[in-house]
Design a protein around this motif. Structure first.
Motif, short mmCIF file in Angstrom:
data_model
loop_
_atom_site.label_atom_id
_atom_site.label_comp_id
_atom_site.label_asym_id
_atom_site.label_seq_id
_atom_site.Cartn_x
_atom_site.Cartn_y
_atom_site.Cartn_z
N ARG A 32 0.86 -1.38 0.06
CA ARG A 32 0.15 0.08 0.06
C ARG A 32 0.91 1.21 -0.06
O ARG A 32 0.31 2.30 -0.45
N LEU A 33 2.04 0.86 0.55
CA LEU A 33 2.95 2.30 0.48
C LEU A 33 3.23 2.81 -0.73
O LEU A 33 3.23 3.99 -1.21
N ILE A 34 3.49 1.66 -1.58
CA ILE A 34 3.90 2.06 -3.11
C ILE A 34 2.82 2.18 -3.96
O ILE A 34 2.71 3.14 -5.12
N HIS A 35 1.60 1.52 -3.58
CA HIS A 35 0.54 1.62 -4.48
C HIS A 35 0.05 3.12 -4.69
O HIS A 35 -0.73 3.47 -5.66
N GLU A 36 0.03 3.81 -3.51
CA GLU A 36 -0.52 5.51 -3.77
C GLU A 36 0.20 5.85 -5.16
O GLU A 36 1.63 5.91 -5.20
N ARG A 37 -0.62 6.48 -5.85
CA ARG A 37 -0.17 7.23 -7.09
C ARG A 37 1.20 8.01 -7.04
O ARG A 37 2.04 7.59 -7.93
N VAL A 38 1.10 8.99 -6.13
CA VAL A 38 2.49 9.95 -6.21
C VAL A 38 3.75 9.03 -5.73
O VAL A 38 4.63 9.21 -6.37
N ARG A 39 3.58 8.21 -4.70
CA ARG A 39 4.61 7.34 -4.31
C ARG A 39 5.09 6.46 -5.36
O ARG A 39 6.39 5.99 -5.53
N LEU A 40 4.25 5.83 -6.18
CA LEU A 40 4.56 4.92 -7.20
C LEU A 40 5.20 5.82 -8.27
O LEU A 40 6.19 5.53 -8.95
N GLY A 41 4.78 6.84 -8.50
CA GLY A 41 5.53 7.76 -9.44
C GLY A 41 7.01 8.06 -9.00
O GLY A 41 7.93 8.07 -10.00
N ILE A 42 7.03 8.33 -7.82
CA ILE A 42 8.53 8.74 -7.27
C ILE A 42 9.40 7.36 -7.21
O ILE A 42 10.53 7.40 -7.80
N VAL A 43 8.87 6.31 -7.05
CA VAL A 43 9.46 5.08 -6.89
C VAL A 43 9.96 4.79 -8.34
O VAL A 43 11.12 4.09 -8.59
N SER A 44 9.17 4.86 -9.35
CA SER A 44 9.03 4.37 -10.71
C SER A 44 10.36 5.30 -11.12
O SER A 44 11.18 4.87 -12.08
N ALA A 45 10.18 6.64 -11.05
CA ALA A 45 11.11 7.60 -11.84
C ALA A 45 12.44 7.08 -11.07
O ALA A 45 13.63 7.21 -11.95
N LEU A 46 12.76 6.97 -9.99
CA LEU A 46 13.88 6.61 -9.35
C LEU A 46 14.50 5.11 -9.54
O LEU A 46 15.51 4.91 -9.94
N ALA A 47 13.71 4.25 -10.04
CA ALA A 47 14.16 3.05 -10.71
C ALA A 47 14.87 3.08 -11.90
O ALA A 47 15.59 2.64 -12.39
N VAL A 48 14.57 4.30 -12.82
CA VAL A 48 14.93 4.35 -14.02
C VAL A 48 16.17 5.30 -13.98
O VAL A 48 16.85 5.60 -15.15
#
Length: 123
Positions: A32-48
């Motif tokens: 649920r921590l990652i599932h939130e739209r903004v946090r998913l965006g942050i984590v995804s951006a940092l993954a690449v």
């Protein structure tokens, strides 16, 4: 909405209930921590990206300073994101990067989402 409800046959309703049940089971496993739209965006951006500055993330995701700060802090507290603060001359600079734990959490999240998508497609 009434037309859609009338168009459902008993077989369609059964399939929809089955898919919804599979979705509920898979969703219960989602981080649920990652599932939130903004946090998913942050984590995804940092993954690449090896790292991104506060301003880069803010611009990329279209966030306010406060919104990004709150969500980045939650990710940092969970150990998913590292935050390094420094100065460029007199200007403060905040740099974010994804931790190994954050990368594993994102991978697990993506696996769960893929399982959910597959459950829907298999119906």
């Amino acid at each position: 909405m009434g037309d859609a409800k009338r168009a459902q046959t008993p077989a369609t309703s059964s399939v929809l209930r089955s898919v919804a049940g599979a979705a509920d089971d898979t969703a219960a496993e989602l981080d649920r921590l990652i599932h939130e739209r903004v946090r998913l965006g942050i984590v995804s951006a940092l993954a690449v990206n090896a790292s991104m500055s506060f301003n880069e993330l803010k611009t990329m995701l279209g966030l306010t300073d406060g919104n990004l700060s709150v969500h980045a802090r939650k990710l940092e507290e969970a150990g998913y994101v590292d935050c390094a603060k420094s100065f460029e001359g007199r200007t403060p600079r905040t740099e974010f990067s994804l931790t190994d734990s954050g990368r594993r959490a994102l991978e697990a999240y993506l696996n769960h989402m893929e399982a959910l998508i597959q459950a829907v497609r298999d119906r």
